[in-house]
Design a protein around this motif. Structure first.
Motif, short mmCIF file in Angstrom:
data_model
loop_
_atom_site.label_atom_id
_atom_site.label_comp_id
_atom_site.label_asym_id
_atom_site.label_seq_id
_atom_site.Cartn_x
_atom_site.Cartn_y
_atom_site.Cartn_z
N VAL A 139 1.15 -1.18 0.26
CA VAL A 139 0.00 0.69 -0.04
C VAL A 139 0.74 0.94 -0.18
N SER A 140 0.55 2.09 -0.73
CA SER A 140 1.05 3.62 -0.44
C SER A 140 0.02 4.45 -0.72
N LEU A 141 0.27 5.70 0.01
CA LEU A 141 -0.58 6.34 0.71
C LEU A 141 0.20 8.19 0.30
N TYR A 142 0.14 8.57 -0.25
CA TYR A 142 0.79 9.78 -0.60
C TYR A 142 -0.32 11.22 -1.22
N ASP A 143 0.61 11.84 -0.83
CA ASP A 143 -0.22 13.51 -1.42
C ASP A 143 -0.44 13.40 -2.70
N THR A 144 -1.35 14.06 -3.30
CA THR A 144 -1.45 14.67 -4.58
C THR A 144 -0.41 15.66 -5.35
N PRO A 145 0.66 14.71 -6.32
CA PRO A 145 1.25 15.61 -6.99
C PRO A 145 0.80 17.27 -7.63
N ASN A 146 1.22 18.54 -7.86
CA ASN A 146 0.83 19.50 -8.26
C ASN A 146 -0.69 19.68 -8.44
N ILE A 191 -5.14 15.47 7.37
CA ILE A 191 -4.08 13.77 7.44
C ILE A 191 -5.05 12.80 7.36
N VAL A 192 -5.01 12.07 6.31
CA VAL A 192 -5.44 10.79 5.99
C VAL A 192 -5.10 9.46 5.94
N ARG A 193 -5.48 9.08 6.87
CA ARG A 193 -5.30 7.58 7.30
C ARG A 193 -6.16 5.76 6.42
N ALA A 194 -4.95 4.92 6.22
CA ALA A 194 -6.14 4.37 5.46
C ALA A 194 -5.27 3.02 6.28
N GLU A 195 -6.44 2.23 6.62
CA GLU A 195 -6.21 0.90 7.79
C GLU A 195 -6.67 -0.13 6.31
N ILE A 196 -5.85 -0.99 6.20
CA ILE A 196 -6.07 -2.07 5.15
C ILE A 196 -6.47 -3.97 6.05
N PHE A 197 -8.14 -3.85 6.11
CA PHE A 197 -7.96 -4.97 6.48
C PHE A 197 -8.06 -6.46 5.44
N ALA A 198 -7.74 -7.34 5.65
CA ALA A 198 -8.65 -9.48 4.39
C ALA A 198 -9.19 -10.14 5.02
N VAL A 258 -1.78 -0.13 7.75
CA VAL A 258 -2.17 1.61 8.45
C VAL A 258 -0.73 2.05 7.65
N LYS A 259 -1.22 3.49 7.04
CA LYS A 259 -0.44 3.45 6.13
C LYS A 259 -1.65 5.34 6.91
N GLU A 260 -0.42 6.29 6.81
CA GLU A 260 -0.65 7.90 6.71
C GLU A 260 -0.19 8.38 5.48
N ALA A 261 -0.57 9.69 5.00
CA ALA A 261 -0.02 11.14 4.66
C ALA A 261 -1.25 12.17 4.62
N THR A 262 -0.24 13.86 5.18
CA THR A 262 -0.92 14.65 4.63
C THR A 262 -0.94 15.62 3.56
N SER A 263 -1.83 15.88 2.95
CA SER A 263 -2.25 15.85 2.19
C SER A 263 -1.69 18.05 2.03
N SER A 264 -1.07 18.08 1.00
CA SER A 264 -0.32 19.44 0.70
C SER A 264 -0.81 20.61 -0.58
N ALA A 265 -0.31 21.49 -0.36
CA ALA A 265 -0.94 22.46 -1.70
C ALA A 265 0.65 22.60 -2.36
N GLN A 266 0.73 22.73 -3.74
CA GLN A 266 1.64 22.80 -4.63
C GLN A 266 1.86 24.04 -4.35
N TRP A 267 3.01 24.63 -4.90
CA TRP A 267 2.85 26.54 -5.73
C TRP A 267 2.66 26.24 -6.93
N TYR A 268 4.35 25.05 -7.86
CA TYR A 268 4.17 25.17 -8.72
C TYR A 268 4.06 23.78 -9.83
N PHE A 269 3.33 23.93 -10.61
CA PHE A 269 3.01 22.30 -10.88
C PHE A 269 4.11 22.17 -12.71
#
Lengths: 381, 235
Positions: A34-41, A98-105, A118-129
């Protein structure tokens, strides 16, 4: 005896451990990537989730992803185990969430196991595309080239432009209308003022109007867009003044024929049939009405000079008109007719950029032939 | 229902009558069409732009006391109103400001986006296909020689033909190079060949679209209106 007792005690103690080990062996090993990451751009309003099951569908038919935003439960996503990558964008209301994802099987009995990851990521804004760095560099290079070449043209350096047949014919076309005593029609496309083809057409309108005024030929410019109408009125008025024939200028020369696509075509066709122009210019952006206008002009015996950058309409103009400016020839026309340093410099810069594009294309292809996409990434990001 | 269908059929026939010659029926249909469209556009502009983009947002901003939003909306509206200056000869020149702002904004806004979509993405599409595989692929040419067929020939030649076509057509549109330049001389004929093949294909495709529009109209007349007329008259 002591040794035997010790062996017995150790054996008895090891039974539960062995049993536990056997139980561990029987328990399915639930896993996933699992990867949880901030959306780029973006402006911090989402995070990306990438999920890849590591168990087979027989072991784990289904997974569940519980999503929490800033500690509050948001929703559950059920993912069937297809053995394929699952992508999901988690929308959030504000940046810094802060977004947390808990994976269950879910095992074969339908029992929910976990959370296995369990993964966590924080959304952030980018100044440049960052995806547009390549386009930015190319644009800067282009603007720089234009500025240098305009300066050169202003200093008097000769810039050659090859002959464009459709533009050479303008003199003859206006002359023909004058001799026949019939009007010249100029249709600057049916698009809005933001369209590059409309701007190019308005640039050509000025020298045409100037020539028409000099020859004292009746002139008509039917327009579809109100903003284009305003600009075209100014252009024609100035052209008549530049030709020294302000007395011939009439506010009715440039008029709003209609505001819709086919009603405009119907109105202009009707006008052409009634007034029978000797020359019709169809320069700008056109859609499905192109052939209707060109065919009607042909029916009334007018000489037609057409030009557009719409690849879907060019075939109709080529088939129905006497002269056609293909794509970029329309943009070059204003420089060709006016010979203004500003436009000549821009045209030369366009040619140089086209040369650079060909070089970048060839280098990228050579790179790909050797199995490297590095050059392509540098030039064509 | 029949009345509206009949009006639609009569107006269609009136427009088609232009193929014969300009006549009063066509003139009537033309003027009706233009008048209706202008009236319709006035309503659309009022409800979709004046109300939705100006009046409603200003009311919301006033209610919520969003001062910055309110200021930006009022400034934009005032700039737009400058267009009306054309009705007075004295202040006609003021109407050039909104035009300059519109053209200037869109030109600047479009530069990078145009470069990205119209140039870089197009060149990328000439180097690699959708899956990231190079279009000039030696393996595909090798496959054709190992197993010659129309399919392998198509796969082997599509990429090289596309790359060659893009380069010669780009050279064709060099305006500041003389015709007798060897590069331009070489590219001229193949470029025209490529352009005309492209335009021919586009012509055929669009022509078929127009024919289908005509069929749609005939379908309406013969399969919708005519049965309805027969049904109504027949009782």
């Amino acid at each position: 005896m002591k040794k035997i007792t010790l062996i017995l005690v150790l054996t008895l103690l090891s039974v539960p451990l062995l049993a536990a080990q056997e139980t561990d062996n029987e328990t399915p090993f639930y896993a996933c990537d699992v990867s949880l990451y901030d959306t780029p751009n973006d402006d911090g309003i989402s995070v990306e989730l990438e999920f890849m099951p590591a168990n087979s569908a027989e072991e784990v038919p289904q997974y569940a992803i519980d999503l929490y935003i800033d500690g509050t439960f948001s929703n559950t996503i059920m993912v069937k185990n297809a053995g394929a990558l699952f992508l999901h964008t988690v929308p959030v209301e504000k940046k810094g969430s802060i977004v947390r994802a808990e994976i269950f099987a879910y095992d074969t009995q339908g029992q929910r196991q976990g959370p296995i990851v369990v993964k966590e990521a924080t959304s952030s804004a980018q100044w440049y595309f960052s995806d547009r760095v390549g386009a930015f560099i190319w644009s800067m290079a282009f603007i720089g080239l234009i500025m240098v070449l305009i300066r050169k043209a202003k200093r008097g350096q000769e810039i050659f432009i090859r002959r464009i047949a459709g533009l050479e014919a303008i003199d003859d076309a206006v002359g023909r209308a004058t001799e026949m005593g019939r009007p010249v029609y100029y249709i600057p496309g049916t698009s809005i003022i933001d369209d590059i083809a409309t701007l190019a057409s308005l640039n050509i309108l000025r020298p045409v109007a100037q020539q028409v005024a000099t020859y004292e030929t009746p002139f008509s410019v039917p327009i579809k867009d109100p903003v284009v109408l305003t600009v075209a009125q100014d252009v024609v008025k100035e052209a008549y003044m530049a030709a020294g024939r302000a007395d011939l200028h009439d506010d009715g020369i440039v008029y709003l024929a209609s505001v819709g696509q086919f009603d405009y075509a119907a109105a202009v066709n009707g006008a052409m049939v009634r007034e029978k122009p000797a020359t019709v210019f169809l320069l700008g952006m056109f859609w499905a009405e192109s052939l209707m206008l060109a065919e009607t002009a042909n029916t009334v015996g007018a000489i037609q000079i057409a030009g557009t950058d719409s690849t879907s309409q060019l075939p109709f103009f080529i088939a129905a008109c006497d002269y056609t400016l293909i794509g970029e020839e329309l943009y070059a026309a204003s420089a060709y007719l006016s010979r203004e340093p500003l436009l000549l410099g821009t045209l030369k810069a366009q040619d140089m950029i086209k040369g650079a594009v060909i070089v970048a294309l060839i280098i990228s292809i050579i790179g790909m032939l050797f199995g490297s996409d590095l050059l392509m990434k540098i030039f064509l990001q | 229902m029949l009345i509206w269908y009949t009006i639609a059929v009569l107006l269609s026939l009136a427009i088609f009558s232009f193929l014969w010659k300009d006549n009063p029926l066509y003139k009537f249909a033309e003027h009706l069409f233009v008048g209706t469209m202008v009236g319709y556009q006035v309503v659309v502009v009022f409800s979709q732009i004046i109300m939705r983009k100006i009046v409603d947002p200003i009311s919301v901003a006033l209610d919520n006391r969003q001062i910055l939003t309110l200021i930006s909306l009022v400034i934009a509206t005032l700039i737009g109103l400058l267009f009306l200056a054309r009705f007075s000869r004295k202040v006609e020149w003021v109407s050039r400001y909104p035009i300059s702002i519109t053209v200037g904004f869109w030109s600047g806004y479009a530069i990078v986006a145009s470069f990205k979509t119209n140039i870089l993405t197009q060149i990328r599409g000439t180097v690699v296909d959708d899956l990231g595989q190079p279009l000039l692929n030696g393996h595909l040419i090798g496959d054709f020689f190992k197993n010659p067929s129309l399919k392998t020939l198509d796969l082997a030649t599509a990429g090289p033909l596309l790359v060659f076509g893009v380069i010669v057509v780009l050279v064709y549109f060099f305006f500041s190079v003389k015709h007798d330049h060897p590069m331009v001389k070489f590219a001229n004929k193949p470029a025209l060949f490529y352009l005309m093949i492209g335009f021919g294909a586009s012509f055929g495709y669009t022509f078929m679209g127009r024919i289908s529009l005509f069929i749609g109209r005939m379908n309406f007349i013969f399969n919708e209106w005519w049965p309805l007329l027969k049904q109504t008259i027949g009782g």
